[in-house]
Write an enzyme that holds these catalytic residues in place. Structure first.
Site, PDB file in Angstrom:
ATOM      1  N   ALA A 101     -24.768 -31.885 -26.111  1.00 46.30           N
ATOM      2  CA  ALA A 101     -26.004 -32.644 -26.293  1.00 46.30           C
ATOM      3  C   ALA A 101     -26.568 -33.194 -24.994  1.00 46.30           C
ATOM      4  CB  ALA A 101     -25.754 -33.802 -27.263  1.00 46.30           C
ATOM      5  N   LYS A 102     -25.706 -33.327 -23.967  1.00 54.80           N
ATOM      6  CA  LYS A 102     -26.106 -33.811 -22.633  1.00 54.80           C
ATOM      7  C   LYS A 102     -26.899 -35.117 -22.708  1.00 54.80           C
ATOM      8  CE  LYS A 102     -25.958 -29.170 -20.645  1.00 54.80           C
ATOM      9  NZ  LYS A 102     -25.718 -28.392 -21.877  1.00 54.80           N
ATOM     10  N   ARG A 103     -26.387 -36.052 -23.495  1.00 50.61           N
ATOM     11  CA  ARG A 103     -27.052 -37.330 -23.685  1.00 50.61           C
ATOM     12  C   ARG A 103     -26.626 -38.351 -22.628  1.00 50.61           C
ATOM     13  NH1 ARG A 103     -29.035 -34.363 -27.441  1.00 50.61           N
ATOM     14  NH2 ARG A 103     -29.873 -35.263 -29.338  1.00 50.61           N
TER      15      ARG A 103
END
Length: 274
Positions: A94-96
């Site tokens: 998700a690379k949040r």
């Protein structure tokens, strides 16, 4: 020790595999044989999982491929998550990361609502943006460190004052933030020379290694230098070259045979190294 890390390492040791299957499911690339299914995306993902479950340690759901389709895509993501075998690590790619309050909501979404075992996050905003993820000591948090794309040279590979590389600074910080072994980094297989250096600098972190397959990274080199001293704590992600095999298929069974064959090839190559 992180429960998620223990689960992954137990399966790595049992199978002698590092395979992480990337479920980057693009409706436009799904083979025609799935078109008659009521839900082609979900049936495709089920087929990939059936075909690879004997070789896979982990499945990585790239959330962008599901979020881009709105609520129907999120339903497919949720249903796919339920199909992943319990003994396999489920990763939300998700690379949040955001200010603390927002990151807490992201962490709650992926670790509580959807019950992923791990997530990918971006380090740019610093410690307070990632602390909410690391506070889940039973999970795994993979911080982008040295990625496989060409643009990694723009920031990640920049030299800081004193000669330290930016990705070295990220690596050092993640080692400090790791809680009970829940810290990990994303390091591209296309950077194999740097991968060895990163492993020597961070012997205690868990590595997620993309870039093998369609991006051209070496599977054998990634396996050899990516693992820790116990020959564990690393996953090699393969997406497009595995889930979209060349050719046409007369049945879903034929498609699964092609995927299973490639998964076994990858597994056997890694087994020889481990």
């Amino acid at each position: 020790m992180s429960a998620a890390r223990n689960k992954a390492n137990q399966r790595i040791a049992a199978l002698k595999s590092l395979l992480c299957v990337g479920l980057d499911t693009d409706p436009g690339k799904i083979p025609e044989v799935f078109s008659s299914c009521p839900n082609p995306v979900l049936e495709f993902n089920r087929s990939v999982i059936r075909a690879t479950c004997d070789s896979a340690v982990s499945y990585k759901i790239n959330t962008a491929f599901y979020e881009s389709r709105g609520i129907e895509g999120l339903r497919d993501m949720e249903a796919t998550l339920r199909e992943i075998p319990g003994e396999c690590l489920a990763i939300a790619d998700a690379k949040r990361a955001d200010i603390g309050n927002t990151s807490r909501m992201y962490a709650r979404a992926f670790f509580e609502h959807w019950s992923f075992d791990a997530i990918t996050v971006a380090p740019y905003m610093g410690e307070d943006s990632l602390e909410p993820f690391f506070s889940y000591s039973d999970k795994l948090v993979f911080v982008l460190c040295l990625t496989s794309n060409a643009g990694s040279a723009d920031f990640e590979e920049q030299q800081l004052e004193g000669g330290e590389m930016l990705y070295h600074r990220v690596l050092d910080r993640v080692s400090g933030w790791s809680c009970g072994g829940n810290g990990g980094v994303v390091v591209g297989a296309t950077k194999s020379a740097m991968l060895a250096d990163i492993r020597s600098r961070a012997p205690g972190l868990f590595f997620l290694i993309p870039g093998v397959g369609a991006q051209g990274g070496s599977l054998e080199e990634a396996a050899e230098v990516g693992v820790d001293a116990d020959r564990c704590s690393a996953l090699i992600n393969i997406s497009r070259s595995l889930i979209y095999p060349a050719g046409t298929f007369g049945s879903i069974g034929e498609y699964e045979e092609a995927v299973a064959l490639e998964a076994r090839r990858v597994h056997e190559a890694v087994r020889k190294v481990l």
